[in-house]
Design a protein around this motif. Sequence first.
Motif, PDB file in Angstrom:
ATOM      1  N   THR A 110      16.287  -5.189  -2.178  1.00  0.00           N
ATOM      2  CA  THR A 110      14.904  -5.584  -2.530  1.00  0.00           C
ATOM      3  C   THR A 110      13.908  -4.746  -1.746  1.00  0.00           C
ATOM      4  O   THR A 110      12.895  -4.306  -2.290  1.00  0.00           O
ATOM      5  CB  THR A 110      14.678  -7.084  -2.223  1.00  0.00           C
ATOM      6  OG1 THR A 110      15.777  -7.815  -2.722  1.00  0.00           O
ATOM      7  CG2 THR A 110      13.400  -7.592  -2.861  1.00  0.00           C
ATOM      8  N   GLN A 138      13.574  -1.433  -3.379  1.00  0.00           N
ATOM      9  CA  GLN A 138      12.751  -1.477  -4.607  1.00  0.00           C
ATOM     10  C   GLN A 138      11.262  -1.564  -4.271  1.00  0.00           C
ATOM     11  O   GLN A 138      10.440  -0.825  -4.809  1.00  0.00           O
ATOM     12  CB  GLN A 138      13.133  -2.695  -5.454  1.00  0.00           C
ATOM     13  CG  GLN A 138      14.443  -2.517  -6.207  1.00  0.00           C
ATOM     14  CD  GLN A 138      15.025  -3.853  -6.663  1.00  0.00           C
ATOM     15  OE1 GLN A 138      14.397  -4.899  -6.533  1.00  0.00           O
ATOM     16  NE2 GLN A 138      16.231  -3.798  -7.184  1.00  0.00           N
ATOM     17  N   VAL A 139      10.930  -2.473  -3.352  1.00  0.00           N
ATOM     18  CA  VAL A 139       9.507  -2.724  -3.052  1.00  0.00           C
ATOM     19  C   VAL A 139       8.876  -1.506  -2.368  1.00  0.00           C
ATOM     20  O   VAL A 139       7.729  -1.153  -2.652  1.00  0.00           O
ATOM     21  CB  VAL A 139       9.357  -3.992  -2.176  1.00  0.00           C
ATOM     22  CG1 VAL A 139       7.926  -4.156  -1.686  1.00  0.00           C
ATOM     23  CG2 VAL A 139       9.793  -5.226  -2.945  1.00  0.00           C
ATOM     24  N   SER A 175      10.038 -16.604  -0.125  1.00  0.00           N
ATOM     25  CA  SER A 175      11.338 -15.922  -0.188  1.00  0.00           C
ATOM     26  C   SER A 175      11.163 -14.540   0.459  1.00  0.00           C
ATOM     27  O   SER A 175      10.039 -14.126   0.788  1.00  0.00           O
ATOM     28  CB  SER A 175      11.763 -15.751  -1.653  1.00  0.00           C
ATOM     29  OG  SER A 175      10.831 -14.892  -2.280  1.00  0.00           O
ATOM     30  N   TRP A 176      12.260 -13.815   0.571  1.00  0.00           N
ATOM     31  CA  TRP A 176      12.200 -12.439   1.097  1.00  0.00           C
ATOM     32  C   TRP A 176      11.272 -11.584   0.222  1.00  0.00           C
ATOM     33  O   TRP A 176      10.444 -10.835   0.723  1.00  0.00           O
ATOM     34  CB  TRP A 176      13.621 -11.873   1.142  1.00  0.00           C
ATOM     35  CG  TRP A 176      13.760 -10.415   1.480  1.00  0.00           C
ATOM     36  CD1 TRP A 176      14.312  -9.452   0.688  1.00  0.00           C
ATOM     37  CD2 TRP A 176      13.379  -9.749   2.697  1.00  0.00           C
ATOM     38  NE1 TRP A 176      14.294  -8.243   1.334  1.00  0.00           N
ATOM     39  CE2 TRP A 176      13.736  -8.396   2.570  1.00  0.00           C
ATOM     40  CE3 TRP A 176      12.790 -10.178   3.885  1.00  0.00           C
ATOM     41  CZ2 TRP A 176      13.504  -7.458   3.567  1.00  0.00           C
ATOM     42  CZ3 TRP A 176      12.542  -9.243   4.898  1.00  0.00           C
ATOM     43  CH2 TRP A 176      12.903  -7.905   4.729  1.00  0.00           C
ATOM     44  N   SER A 177      11.383 -11.742  -1.106  1.00  0.00           N
ATOM     45  CA  SER A 177      10.513 -10.977  -2.011  1.00  0.00           C
ATOM     46  C   SER A 177       9.050 -11.360  -1.799  1.00  0.00           C
ATOM     47  O   SER A 177       8.174 -10.490  -1.782  1.00  0.00           O
ATOM     48  CB  SER A 177      10.851 -11.241  -3.477  1.00  0.00           C
ATOM     49  OG  SER A 177      12.173 -10.953  -3.717  1.00  0.00           O
ATOM     50  N   ASP A 178       8.783 -12.654  -1.645  1.00  0.00           N
ATOM     51  CA  ASP A 178       7.392 -13.109  -1.404  1.00  0.00           C
ATOM     52  C   ASP A 178       6.872 -12.494  -0.102  1.00  0.00           C
ATOM     53  O   ASP A 178       5.730 -12.052  -0.020  1.00  0.00           O
ATOM     54  CB  ASP A 178       7.301 -14.635  -1.256  1.00  0.00           C
ATOM     55  CG  ASP A 178       7.749 -15.390  -2.488  1.00  0.00           C
ATOM     56  OD1 ASP A 178       7.661 -14.830  -3.594  1.00  0.00           O
ATOM     57  OD2 ASP A 178       8.193 -16.549  -2.329  1.00  0.00           O
ATOM     58  N   ALA A 214       6.052  -8.886  -0.578  1.00  0.00           N
ATOM     59  CA  ALA A 214       4.841  -8.717  -1.389  1.00  0.00           C
ATOM     60  C   ALA A 214       3.583  -8.927  -0.533  1.00  0.00           C
ATOM     61  O   ALA A 214       2.534  -8.357  -0.812  1.00  0.00           O
ATOM     62  CB  ALA A 214       4.855  -9.692  -2.567  1.00  0.00           C
TER      63      ALA A 214
END
Length: 314
Positions: free
Chosen positions: A237, A240-241, A299-302, A305
Motif C-alpha cells: 500500500t 502504491q500511495v 486504517s493504514w490506508s487512511d 492518505a
Amino acid sequence: MTISQDPSAPLVVLVGITGLQGGSVARALIDSDKPYRIRGLTRDANKPAARTFAAQGVQIVSVSLTVDNAANVRKAFDGADIAFAVTNFNEHMDKQREISEGKMLVDTAKAAGVKLFIWSGLESLSALSGGKFSRVGFFDAKREVTEYAKDSGVPTSVVEAGYYATNIFEAPYALKKQPDGSYVFGMPVPANTQVPVIDVAHDYGLYVRAAIENPALGPGSEVLSGKLISFGELVETLSQVSVKKITYLELDREAFIEATGMPDYGPMLSDMFEAFAIHGYYGGKAIAAESLLPRKPRSWSDFLAATPVQDFFH
Ligand SMILES: NC(=O)c1ccc[n+]([C@@H]2O[C@H](COP(=O)([O-])OP(=O)(O)OC[C@H]3O[C@@H](n4cnc5c(N)ncnc54)[C@H](OP(=O)(O)O)[C@@H]3O)[C@@H](O)[C@H]2O)c1
C-alpha cells in the motif's frame, strides 16, 4: 466538546498529555459529550502541546513522575476519579526503571482512590515465547506493571497500544534506498507477519475513552488497539500511495541486525519481530471490536492518505 470545571464532573488525571498517547486520550475525552475535568501532567508546562490543552481548559500540572519524587506525584493525583498512565521506555531504555515508575503510578492511583486506573500496557514477549525472546524490555516491563496493578486491587483497565503507523518511517531499519532509486524494506520475518497498526495520535484515545464510557469494558477489561495488517500489505500500500518501488525483503536474523547498524539494539528488535511472527503482537488475544469505540479508527490506508508520505523518502 466538553472540558468541565464543574466539581461534579469526574476528574481525569492524564500522564503524558504532551505525548502521542496521552494527547490522544485528552482529545478523545474533549470530543466526548460526557463532561470531564481534565488534569494533564508534564515536566514542562510551557511545551506547545501543554499550552494548547491549557487554552482549552485543561489544568496543566508540572511534575516529574520519578520514584524519588513520589510525594509530588501523589499531590498531582489528588482528587482523581480516573487516571491514565503511560511510561516512556524510549527516554531511558531501562526496563527496571520502567517497572518501578509504572508500579509507583499504580500505587499513586490507588492512594488517590480512583474508580478506574487505565494503564497503557503491553504483553510479555518473553513469557509468550517461554523465554526465547527475552530482550524486549519495554514489552515485558509493561506486562509486569499490568500484573502489579491487577494484584493491587485498584480497578484497572489495560489499554494496549498497537504498532505505531509512524514506526514505518521513523525506525532506522526501515526503507533503505537502493542505488537504482527503489527502496527495500528488510525485516527478519516473513511478509505475512501481522501487526496491529494504529495512528496513535489520532486513535489511541478512542480505546481509552471506550474503556471509561462503554459499560461492556471498564474495570477488569483489556482493550487491545489497532488493525491487523501484514508487513507485506503495509509495504504494497505504501508503494502504491507513494508511487515508489518498494520491495519487501525477508532477511535472516544476522543480516537484519547488521542492517540496523545497531549491534546493541538490533538483537532486541529482531527478538521483537520474531516474537510477533510466531506468537502475535498480542499473543493471539482479540483486538477490541470497532463497534465498542466512539468512532472508527484509521486504517493504514487512511493514515497514509492523511500523511505527507513523500517527506519520508530520502
Ligand atoms: N512505537 C510503538 O509502536 C509503540 C507501541 C506500543 C507502545 N509503545 C510505548 O509507548 C510509550 C511512549 O508513549 P508515547 O508514544 O505517548 O510517548 P511520547 O509521545 O514520547 O510522550 C511521552 C510522554 O511521557 C511524558 N513523560 C516521560 N517521562 C516523564 C517524567 N519523568 N515525568 C513526567 N512525564 C514524563 C512526557 O511528558 P513531558 O516530556 O512533557 O514531561 C510525554 O508527555 C513507550 O513506553 C513505548 O514503549 C510504543
